[in-house]
Design an enzyme around this catalytic site. Structure first.
Site, PDB file in Angstrom:
ATOM      1  N   GLN A  38       4.818-102.468 -41.803  1.00 45.04           N
ATOM      2  CA  GLN A  38       3.706-101.539 -41.922  1.00 45.04           C
ATOM      3  C   GLN A  38       3.781-100.649 -43.160  1.00 45.04           C
ATOM      4  OE1 GLN A  38       4.162-100.462 -37.468  1.00 45.04           O
ATOM      5  NE2 GLN A  38       2.011-100.078 -37.901  1.00 45.04           N
ATOM      6  N   HIS A  58      -2.068-113.785 -43.991  1.00 49.58           N
ATOM      7  CA  HIS A  58      -2.591-114.629 -45.064  1.00 49.58           C
ATOM      8  C   HIS A  58      -3.432-115.777 -44.517  1.00 49.58           C
ATOM      9  CE1 HIS A  58       1.090-113.248 -47.652  1.00 49.58           C
ATOM     10  NE2 HIS A  58       0.123-112.357 -47.641  1.00 49.58           N
ATOM     11  N   ASP A  71       1.049-106.832 -47.742  1.00 49.95           N
ATOM     12  CA  ASP A  71       1.726-107.294 -48.956  1.00 49.95           C
ATOM     13  C   ASP A  71       2.299-106.134 -49.772  1.00 49.95           C
ATOM     14  OD1 ASP A  71       0.943-109.771 -48.138  1.00 49.95           O
ATOM     15  OD2 ASP A  71      -0.301-110.227 -49.883  1.00 49.95           O
ATOM     16  N   ARG A  96      13.033 -92.405 -38.049  1.00 50.65           N
ATOM     17  CA  ARG A  96      13.123 -93.727 -37.441  1.00 50.65           C
ATOM     18  C   ARG A  96      12.413 -94.745 -38.328  1.00 50.65           C
ATOM     19  NH1 ARG A  96       9.900 -96.339 -32.263  1.00 50.65           N
ATOM     20  NH2 ARG A  96      10.850 -98.397 -32.540  1.00 50.65           N
ATOM     21  N   HIS A 141      10.885-104.894 -35.300  1.00 49.31           N
ATOM     22  CA  HIS A 141       9.571-104.302 -35.058  1.00 49.31           C
ATOM     23  C   HIS A 141       8.498-105.324 -35.439  1.00 49.31           C
ATOM     24  CE1 HIS A 141       7.378-100.254 -34.652  1.00 49.31           C
ATOM     25  NE2 HIS A 141       6.435-101.184 -34.717  1.00 49.31           N
ATOM     26  N   ASN A 185      11.483-103.236 -30.576  1.00 46.08           N
ATOM     27  CA  ASN A 185      10.387-102.296 -30.349  1.00 46.08           C
ATOM     28  C   ASN A 185       9.253-102.949 -29.572  1.00 46.08           C
ATOM     29  OD1 ASN A 185       9.007 -99.631 -31.077  1.00 46.08           O
ATOM     30  ND2 ASN A 185       7.495-101.140 -31.752  1.00 46.08           N
ATOM     31  N   GLU A 186       8.889-102.338 -28.447  1.00 43.42           N
ATOM     32  CA  GLU A 186       7.722-102.709 -27.650  1.00 43.42           C
ATOM     33  C   GLU A 186       7.660-104.191 -27.288  1.00 43.42           C
ATOM     34  OE1 GLU A 186       4.855 -99.104 -29.240  1.00 43.42           O
ATOM     35  OE2 GLU A 186       4.294-101.174 -29.684  1.00 43.42           O
ATOM     36  N   ASN A 326       7.940 -95.169 -26.067  1.00 42.19           N
ATOM     37  CA  ASN A 326       6.756 -94.986 -26.894  1.00 42.19           C
ATOM     38  C   ASN A 326       5.577 -94.747 -25.952  1.00 42.19           C
ATOM     39  OD1 ASN A 326       8.506 -95.785 -28.906  1.00 42.19           O
ATOM     40  ND2 ASN A 326       7.456 -97.706 -29.367  1.00 42.19           N
ATOM     41  N   TYR A 328       1.261 -93.524 -25.837  1.00 41.07           N
ATOM     42  CA  TYR A 328       0.030 -93.097 -26.473  1.00 41.07           C
ATOM     43  C   TYR A 328      -1.073 -92.776 -25.473  1.00 41.07           C
ATOM     44  CZ  TYR A 328       2.154 -94.788 -30.783  1.00 41.07           C
ATOM     45  OH  TYR A 328       2.998 -94.965 -31.846  1.00 41.07           O
ATOM     46  N   GLU A 398       7.982 -92.849 -30.094  1.00 41.17           N
ATOM     47  CA  GLU A 398       6.691 -92.878 -30.779  1.00 41.17           C
ATOM     48  C   GLU A 398       5.688 -92.089 -29.960  1.00 41.17           C
ATOM     49  OE1 GLU A 398       4.877 -96.598 -31.880  1.00 41.17           O
ATOM     50  OE2 GLU A 398       6.779 -97.471 -32.533  1.00 41.17           O
TER      51      GLU A 398
END
Length: 506
Positions: A38, A58, A71, A96, A141, A185-186, A326, A328, A398
Site C-alpha cells: 500500500q 496489472h 507500482d 507498525r 499483509h 494480517n487479517e 483490527n 473498523y 488498526e
C-alpha cells in the site's frame, strides 16, 4: 499536574470536553500503521519478485477504482526517511509496517535473500529506533509472492512450511531489534473476502472450498511461525508474537436475535480466534456443527470446513503473546423474513444463516461502502474476547476512518475521539488489559479496490506529484496532541493549520 489544572479551569468555565478525565493509563502506547504494497512502490526495483497484487492490479485494472495500482504508491521505498520524520512529528511510540515477502525473498523461498530488501528494512528499522520509535513488524499483509500462488498459494498445505522458512529469515535478520511481531494480517480478508468474492488478489472465486482450505492453512502457518520464534529466537530476543484479526462487531437487531448475533460473532471472530486463544482449541463448536449440517444438505459426504487433527489442534492452541485486533465497523443482525433476501456478505457462513445485516439507522456512513461508524462496537468486541478467551493483553493494531480527502478532517478527529473514549471505558470499567493503539493509517495509501479514491491518512499524500509530498491533516495535529498529553483532554484543532494542541501551546 498541568492537565489537572486545565480540567479544573475548564470546569469553572463550563467547557464540557474537559469536565471528565480521559487520561490513558501509564505505559499505554500510541502508534500508526501502514502496509508494504500500500505504501512502498518500487514494485520491480532491483531484484524484488512479483507478488499477487502486482499481477492482479496489472491484469485486472477494471476491478480497481480509476485502474489504480501500487507500482509507485507513496514511494516509501525511496522516501522511508520522510516516513520516519512523520512518525517523529506525531510523537509515535511505535510504527507498525509490514515486510514485503517478495522484496526480501524474490522467489518466495529461502534459497535467495535479497541484499537490497534486507538493506531497505534495516534502514527503516534502524531509523525508527534512532528516532525513539519502536518498530512493530507484520510478516504478511496480503502480498504473497507470485511463484507460491502459482503452486496454489494459501490453498496448498505446503504454504505453512514456506511461511515458516520466510519467518526464520525475518527473525534472523531483524529479531535483535524488532520486539513485536505480527505473523499474518487479517486472515479473514485473505481467505473469506478474497475467495468469496474473487475481487481481491489472487482473483480466484471459490467460496466453499478455497476460503475454508485457506482458513486452515493460514492458522497452521501462523502457529508454525510462532512455535519457531518460541523455540529458536525468544530466549535471545525476548520479543512477542501474535496475528492480527479483523473483527466486525455484531449486535442483535431485536431481543429475539441474540443467538443469531452470537453465531455471527463466532463466525467472524471465533473461526480465527477459537483455535488459538481458547483452552480446548479447534473450530468453534457452533460453527463446526453449522458447517457440517449445511455441507450435508448440499450433498457433500463431509464438511467443507477441513477438520483439525488432534496434533494440529495442539500445534495451534496457545500460539499468542497478546491479542491483536483490527476494528473498523459493526452491523446489526436479524432473522430474515420469508422471501427476504438474506446476507451473503464478504465473510463465509452468512449465506447459511438466513440472516439480514444492516447498519443502525443513526450510524454515520464513510467513504467506504462497507464501513459505518458505531463506536460502542470496539468496546463490545474487546469485552466479548475477554469473556470468551480470558484476561490477556490486547492491542488495537488498526483503527481509523475512510474519507474522500481534505486537510480539515474534523470527521476523522471526531472518529478518533469517540473510539478512543470507548477504549478507555473498556480499560476502566471492563478491566480490559489494552496496552497499544494503532491509527490506520500514517498516510493516504493504495486502498485495494478503492485505489487512491479513499483516504485514511493522518497525512495527506499528493499522488499526482511524482515526489509524493505528505502534508499533515488537522487529525495529525490532534493525534500528536493526544500522544503528547497522554489524554483526550485536549483542545481540538479547528483546521489543519491549528497546531495549538499538537505542539507549543499545551
Amino acid at each position: 499536574m498541568f492537565l489537572q489544572r486545565v480540567v479544573v479551569f475548564c470546569a469553572l468555565l463550563g467547557v464540557s470536553w474537559c469536565t471528565e478525565d480521559w487520561t490513558f493509563p501509564e505505559g499505554f502506547k500510541f502508534g500508526a500503521a501502514s502496509a508494504s504494497y500500500q505504501v512502498e512502490g518500487g514494485w520491480n526495483a532491483k531484484d524484488k519478485g512479483e507478488n499477487i497484487w502486482d499481477r492482479f492490479s496489472h491484469a485486472h485494472p477494471e476491478i480497481i477504482k480509476n485502474s489504480d495500482n501500487g507500482d509507485v504508491a507513496c514511494d516509501s521505498y525511496n522516501q522511508w526517511e520522510r516516513d520516519i520524520e512523520m512518525a517523529k512529528e506525531l510523537g509515535l511510540d511505535f510504527y507498525r509496517f509490514s515486510l514485503s515477502w517478495s522484496r526480501l525473498l524474490p522467489t518466495g523461498l529461502d534459497n535467495y535473500v535479497s541484499e537490497d530488501g534486507t538493506a531497505y528494512y534495516n534502514n527503516l528499522i534502524n531509523g525508527l529506533l534512532a528516532a525513539g520509535i519502536q518498530p512493530m513488524v507484520t510478516l504478511y499483509h496480503w502480498d504473497l509472492p507470485l511463484p507460491l500462488q502459482e503452486l496454489g498459494g494459501w490453498t496448498n498445505p505446503l504454504i505453512a512450511d514456506w511461511f515458516t522458512d520466510y519467518a526464520r529469515v525475518a527473525y534472523s535478520l531483524f529479531g535483535d531489534r524488532v520486539k513485536i511481531w505480527l505473523t499474518i494480517n487479517e486472515p479473514i480478508v485473505i481467505c473469506d473476502v478474497a475467495y468469496n468474492t474473487g475481487v481481491l488478489a489472487p482473483g480466484i472465486r471459490s467460496p466453499e472450498h478455497g476460503a475454508n482450505i485457506c482458513t486452515k492453512n493460514v492458522l497452521l502457518s501462523h502457529a508454525k511461525a510462532y512455535r519457531l520464534y518460541d523455540t529458536e529466537f525468544r530466549s535471545r530476543y525476548h520479543g512477542e508474537v501474535s496475528l492480527a484479526n479483523q473483527l466486525v462487531w455484531f449486535e442483535p437487531a431485536t431481543a429475539d436475535d441474540k443467538e443469531l448475533a452470537e453465531i455471527a460473532i463466532e463466525n467472524v471472530t471465533g473461526r480465527y480466534s477459537h483455535p488459538i486463544f481458547s483452552k480446548e482449541g479447534g473450530w468453534p463448536p457452533v460453527i463446526e456443527k453449522m458447517m457440517a449440517e449445511r455441507s450435508k444438505e448440499k450433498g457433500y459426504s463431509k464438511s467443507v470446513l477441513p477438520p483439525f487433527t488432534q496434533e494440529e489442534k495442539e500445534l495451534i492452541r496457545g500460539t499468542y503473546d497478546f491479542y491483536a485486533m483490527n476494528h473498523y465497523t459493526s452491523r446489526l443482525i436479524r432473522k430474515a423474513k420469508e422471501g427476504e433476501h438474506t446476507a451473503t456478505w464478504y465473510f463465509g457462513g452468512f449465506r447459511d444463516m438466513n440472516a439480514v445485516l444492516s447498519p443502525g439507522s443513526d450510524w454515520k456512513p464513510t467513504a467506504s461502502t462497507w464501513f459505518y461508524q458505531y463506536p460502542p462496537g470496539i468496546r463490545g468486541q474487546l469485552v466479548w474476547l475477554k469473556e470468551h478467551y480470558g484476561d490477556m493483553k490486547f492491542m488495537i493494531t488498526e483503527n481509523g476512518l475512510a474519507t474522500f480527502g481534505g486537510l480539515n478532517d474534523q470527521d476523522r478527529i471526531d472518529y478518533y475521539e469517540s473510539y478512543l473514549k470507548q477504549l478507555l471505558l473498556a480499560i476502566r470499567e471492563d478491566g480490559v488489559k489494552l496496552t497499544h493503539y494503532t491509527a490506520w493509517t500514517l498516510m493516504d495509501n493504495f486502498e485495494w479496490t478503492d485505489g487512491y479514491s479513499v483516504k485514511y491518512g493522518l497525512y495527506e499524500v499528493d499522488f499526482e506529484d511524482p515526489k509524493r509530498p505528505r502534508v499533515p491533516r488537522a487529525s495529525a495535529h490532534y493525534y500528536a496532541s493526544i500522544i503528547k498529553n497522554h489524554s483526550l483532554n485536549v483542545v481540538k484543532p479547528k483546521n489543519e493549520n491549528d497546531r495549538l494542541t499538537a505542539r507549543e501551546e499545551l
